[in-house]
Design an enzyme around this catalytic site. Sequence first.
Site, short mmCIF file in Angstrom:
data_model
loop_
_atom_site.label_atom_id
_atom_site.label_comp_id
_atom_site.label_asym_id
_atom_site.label_seq_id
_atom_site.Cartn_x
_atom_site.Cartn_y
_atom_site.Cartn_z
N GLY A 1 28.60 75.05 -49.10
CA GLY A 1 27.93 73.77 -49.22
C GLY A 1 27.05 73.51 -48.01
O GLY A 1 27.33 73.99 -46.92
N GLN B 1 22.51 68.53 -42.00
CA GLN B 1 22.79 69.80 -41.31
C GLN B 1 21.52 70.59 -41.01
O GLN B 1 21.54 71.52 -40.20
CB GLN B 1 23.73 70.67 -42.14
CG GLN B 1 25.13 70.09 -42.27
CD GLN B 1 26.04 71.00 -43.05
OE1 GLN B 1 26.04 70.97 -44.27
NE2 GLN B 1 26.79 71.83 -42.35
N CYS C 1 32.84 74.73 -41.71
CA CYS C 1 31.57 74.04 -41.85
C CYS C 1 30.50 74.86 -41.14
O CYS C 1 30.73 75.36 -40.04
CB CYS C 1 31.68 72.65 -41.21
SG CYS C 1 30.18 71.68 -41.30
N LEU C 2 29.34 75.00 -41.76
CA LEU C 2 28.26 75.77 -41.15
C LEU C 2 27.80 75.15 -39.83
O LEU C 2 27.21 75.82 -39.00
CB LEU C 2 27.07 75.90 -42.11
CG LEU C 2 27.29 76.83 -43.33
CD1 LEU C 2 26.13 76.72 -44.30
CD2 LEU C 2 27.49 78.28 -42.90
N HIS D 1 33.51 67.24 -49.01
CA HIS D 1 33.11 67.64 -47.65
C HIS D 1 31.61 67.36 -47.43
O HIS D 1 31.22 66.79 -46.41
CB HIS D 1 33.42 69.13 -47.46
CG HIS D 1 32.95 69.71 -46.16
ND1 HIS D 1 33.80 70.25 -45.22
CD2 HIS D 1 31.70 69.87 -45.63
CE1 HIS D 1 33.10 70.68 -44.18
NE2 HIS D 1 31.82 70.47 -44.41
N GLU D 2 30.80 67.74 -48.42
CA GLU D 2 29.34 67.55 -48.28
C GLU D 2 28.96 66.07 -48.35
O GLU D 2 28.07 65.63 -47.62
CB GLU D 2 28.58 68.35 -49.36
CG GLU D 2 28.77 69.85 -49.28
CD GLU D 2 28.59 70.42 -47.89
OE1 GLU D 2 27.68 69.98 -47.17
OE2 GLU D 2 29.38 71.31 -47.52
N HIS E 1 29.17 64.50 -45.06
CA HIS E 1 28.02 64.77 -44.17
C HIS E 1 26.95 63.68 -44.31
O HIS E 1 26.29 63.33 -43.32
CB HIS E 1 27.38 66.12 -44.50
CG HIS E 1 28.03 67.29 -43.80
ND1 HIS E 1 28.07 67.41 -42.44
CD2 HIS E 1 28.64 68.39 -44.30
CE1 HIS E 1 28.69 68.55 -42.12
NE2 HIS E 1 29.06 69.16 -43.22
NI NI Z 1 30.06 70.98 -43.42
#
Ligand code: NI
Length: 161
Positions: free
Chosen positions: A43, A48, A87-88, A129-130, A133
């Site tokens: 995701g 991000q 998480c990226l 999760h997304e 963000h």
């Molecule tokens: Ni993330």
Amino acid sequence: MDIITLGNELLRQKAETIRPIDASYRKIAGDMIEALHEGRGVGLAGPQIGLMKRIFVVHVEGDEPRVFINPSIIETSRDMVKCEEGCLSIPGLWADVIRPSAVRVQAWNEKGRPFTLEAGGILARVILHEYDHLEGILFIDRISEPKRNRILAKFEKMQRA
Ligand code: NI
């Protein structure tokens, strides 16, 4: 497409509603899916990549890539489940996070078409999760303070290395 990491203030800001959902979002969504694949993530949300707009993309194994624009979480299950998350924007670090096991979400796709989706399993996990963000919330906010401090210390160490 550069993915910003922990410490960048943009990750802590609330993203703005997209209005109108014009044709440029087809390209943006495509680029985000590409960045997601490159990063081997599941995701990726607008903030991000420094795009403070309410958009995220999700691609979990066995499913097609999905684009969520201006999403609303309509309902979450009372049933909660613990699962390891990464998480990226916090690369190389994971922690168990407790979240609802299922979610109903309403959003628009990159073509501006509205849809409602009921998801469980890993798809529900990634959507929640997304969505976080877009609100400036990271998965480390949803774990205990000692665990969070451990992750932050490791992250700092990795940044210095
Ligand atoms: Ni993330």
